[in-house]
Design a protein around this motif. Structure first.
Motif, short mmCIF file in Angstrom:
data_model
loop_
_atom_site.label_atom_id
_atom_site.label_comp_id
_atom_site.label_asym_id
_atom_site.label_seq_id
_atom_site.Cartn_x
_atom_site.Cartn_y
_atom_site.Cartn_z
N UNK A 23 -9.46 6.28 35.26
CA UNK A 23 -10.57 5.33 35.21
C UNK A 23 -10.07 3.91 35.00
N UNK A 24 -9.00 3.73 34.21
CA UNK A 24 -8.42 2.40 34.04
C UNK A 24 -7.97 1.84 35.38
N UNK A 25 -7.29 2.66 36.16
CA UNK A 25 -6.82 2.22 37.48
C UNK A 25 -8.00 1.94 38.41
N UNK A 26 -9.01 2.80 38.37
CA UNK A 26 -10.17 2.60 39.22
C UNK A 26 -10.96 1.36 38.88
N UNK A 27 -11.15 1.10 37.59
CA UNK A 27 -11.89 -0.09 37.16
C UNK A 27 -11.12 -1.36 37.49
N UNK A 28 -9.80 -1.33 37.31
CA UNK A 28 -9.00 -2.51 37.66
C UNK A 28 -9.07 -2.79 39.15
N UNK A 29 -9.07 -1.73 39.97
CA UNK A 29 -9.16 -1.91 41.41
C UNK A 29 -10.51 -2.49 41.82
N UNK A 30 -11.53 -2.31 40.98
CA UNK A 30 -12.85 -2.85 41.28
C UNK A 30 -13.05 -4.25 40.70
N UNK A 31 -11.97 -4.84 40.18
CA UNK A 31 -12.01 -6.24 39.78
C UNK A 31 -12.24 -6.52 38.32
N UNK A 32 -12.27 -5.49 37.48
CA UNK A 32 -12.49 -5.70 36.05
C UNK A 32 -11.17 -5.97 35.34
N UNK A 33 -11.25 -6.73 34.27
CA UNK A 33 -10.08 -6.92 33.42
C UNK A 33 -9.97 -5.70 32.50
N UNK A 34 -8.83 -5.03 32.53
CA UNK A 34 -8.68 -3.77 31.80
C UNK A 34 -7.48 -3.84 30.87
N UNK A 35 -7.69 -3.44 29.62
CA UNK A 35 -6.62 -3.23 28.64
C UNK A 35 -6.59 -1.75 28.28
N UNK A 36 -5.40 -1.21 28.11
CA UNK A 36 -5.23 0.15 27.60
C UNK A 36 -4.52 0.06 26.25
N UNK A 37 -5.10 0.70 25.25
CA UNK A 37 -4.54 0.73 23.89
C UNK A 37 -4.20 2.17 23.57
N UNK A 38 -2.92 2.44 23.28
CA UNK A 38 -2.49 3.81 23.04
C UNK A 38 -1.46 3.85 21.92
N UNK A 39 -1.27 5.03 21.36
CA UNK A 39 -0.31 5.21 20.27
C UNK A 39 1.03 5.74 20.77
N UNK A 40 1.00 6.69 21.70
CA UNK A 40 2.18 7.48 22.02
C UNK A 40 2.74 7.09 23.39
N UNK A 41 4.03 6.77 23.42
CA UNK A 41 4.75 6.48 24.67
C UNK A 41 5.21 7.81 25.29
N UNK A 42 5.68 7.77 26.56
CA UNK A 42 5.86 6.60 27.42
C UNK A 42 4.54 6.13 28.05
N UNK A 43 4.62 4.98 28.68
CA UNK A 43 3.44 4.40 29.32
C UNK A 43 3.50 4.70 30.81
N UNK A 44 2.39 5.12 31.35
CA UNK A 44 2.29 5.40 32.78
C UNK A 44 2.62 4.13 33.57
N UNK A 45 3.66 4.15 34.42
CA UNK A 45 4.07 2.94 35.13
C UNK A 45 3.02 2.41 36.11
N UNK A 46 2.07 3.23 36.47
CA UNK A 46 1.02 2.77 37.39
C UNK A 46 0.15 1.68 36.76
N UNK A 47 0.08 1.66 35.43
CA UNK A 47 -0.81 0.71 34.77
C UNK A 47 -0.34 -0.73 34.97
N UNK A 48 0.92 -1.01 34.65
CA UNK A 48 1.43 -2.38 34.81
C UNK A 48 1.44 -2.77 36.28
N UNK A 49 1.73 -1.83 37.17
CA UNK A 49 1.72 -2.13 38.60
C UNK A 49 0.34 -2.55 39.08
N UNK A 50 -0.70 -2.07 38.39
CA UNK A 50 -2.08 -2.42 38.76
C UNK A 50 -2.59 -3.65 38.00
#
Length: 422
Positions: A23-50
């Motif tokens: 949903x983060x990727x989908x919302x970003x693709x629709x033009x919204x500003x999206x932040x993801x806040x998480x505790x546990x790594x690693x981070x999905x590399x698709x997020x920064x790419x989007x």
């Protein structure tokens, strides 16, 4: 909109995280500003790419903690998470910001709700499970292998060891639930709750405080349309998922034996050895990757989903239907909502091996299989659970929440359902 998505893990480690990150990727693709806040790594590399900003605390969860004693403090009240989230939310415009919590129980703790409450921003919680109200998150008694109908934090709840491992762990979860309600005061932070099935709403309704607004948002799945199944010899009757008691795997094996048909299991878990020892005729294939699961679902005569607990919205059921595979499902779990009994598969009374065996016997008729499979495929693709539809519904819900906030109304927004406590 400015959307802040909160979850325990910054990567896909299960269905809950997959829905949140997709949903983060989908919302970003629709033009919204999206932040993801998480505790546990690693981070999905698709997020920064989007172009999605990620705050990851690089903390452990229960599976990766080097010290279980130290993790107990994090589980009860994660102070670094509360501080970091407060900083992330500071100064945001309440007229365009949505804070959306997907998970907190595995690493973030109740402390995040205190930070959200103090930020005074519109916030939602998606109920992928029941941790918002139930200490063990499932309304399920793992010791008695039955759905739990005790009131959370009641005397009966406190006195009952329903935990999968031990009562001391249940005691920790009870303490966390008290902190969630009394210190974090989550109902003051979150006035809107996203649900993923009607059964889930029915189960949770008596335990919610009054004044909350419930919004139904189906989870998305990514399934290409393979077309209707071609005619051919019947395939196996197949189970896909964790091999555990609450999933009903032993029930399926027993029913298959009574029906005289082979049972195939794709997955692994604590009941694997029991299955091998008690039902040597069953085929256990172990875990498969996404392509392997897709192949197994398409090749199966039917998916058997015999779960004896509520579930949330079991996506494997929808994935099978999308591939033209009928589903036999327990009437006690939310998977039944996807299956039209006698039209795209069958319901059976939960826990009843004889009734399940009777349904499995019906599926030996090629004409029945062809009819159920064709209708399963047609109905799913008439309204598929795509990411696009999911994000469009999220935008609708977010808009309703922001409109109500702007208007200063306490009443539910149009189209949402108020579920008062019983």
């Amino acid at each position: 909109m400015d959307v802040v998505l909160i979850l325990d893990h910054g990567h896909v480690n299960g269905g809950q995280a997959k829905v949140a990150l997709d949903s983060a990727l989908g919302l970003a693709a629709r033009g919204h500003r999206v932040d993801v806040f998480a505790a546990v790594a690693p981070v999905d590399p698709r997020l920064s790419a989007a172009g999605i900003r990620v705050t990851c605390l690089d903390q452990p969860d229960i599976a990766t903690a080097s010290s279980k004693l130290a993790f107990a403090g994090q589980m009860l009240w994660n102070r670094p998470a509360a501080r970091a989230l407060a900083g992330l939310l500071a100064g945001r415009d309440p007229g365009r910001t949505i804070v959306h919590v997907h998970a907190f129980a595995k690493a973030l703790s109740p402390s995040i709700f205190a930070a959200i409450r103090r930020a005074r921003l519109p916030a939602l919680y998606t109920m992928h499970e029941f941790f918002l109200v139930c200490p063990n998150g499932g309304f399920y008694d793992y010791r008695r292998h039955a759905i739990c109908r005790r009131a959370p934090l009641s005397g009966a709840c406190i006195a009952t060891n329903c935990d999968m491992r031990s009562y001391p762990r249940k005691a920790m979860r009870l303490a966390r639930q008290v902190l969630l309600e009394k210190l974090a005061r989550w109902p003051e932070a979150v006035r809107d709750v996203v649900t993923i099935s009607a059964l889930q709403e029915t189960a949770v309704a008596p335990h919610l405080p009054p004044g909350l607004t419930l919004h139904r948002v189906d989870n998305p799945i990514a399934v290409p349309d393979p077309g209707p199944k071609p005619a051919g010899p019947p395939g196996p009757l197949t189970y896909v998922g964790r091999l555990s008691t609450e999933k009903g795997v032993l029930l399926f094996a027993e029913a298959a034996r009574r029906a005289g048909v082979p049972a195939v299991f794709v997955g692994d878990g604590p009941e694997a050895e029991t299955l091998r020892g008690r039902y040597p005729e069953a085929r256990l294939l172990g875990w498969r990757d996404a392509a392997g699961v897709a192949e197994a679902l398409r090749a199966a005569s039917a998916l058997v989903f015999p779960s004896i607990w509520y579930e949330g919205q079991p996506l494997t059921v929808y994935e099978a239907l999308a591939r033209g595979t009928p589903v036999v499902v327990s009437d006690a779990c939310a998977g039944r909502e996807a299956v039209a009994d006698g039209e795209t598969g069958y319901w059976f009374p939960s826990g009843d091996a004889a009734a399940l065996a009777a349904r499995l016997t019906r599926l030996q008729d090629p004409a029945v299989l062809a009819r159920l499979g064709a209708e399963a495929h047609r109905r799913y693709w008439a309204a598929p659970l795509t990411l696009e539809r999911h994000c469009a519904r999220l935008e609708e819900v977010y808009g309703l929440v922001l409109q109500r906030r702007a208007a200063g109304l306490a009443a539910p927004a149009p189209g949402a359902r108020l579920q008062p406590a019983a």
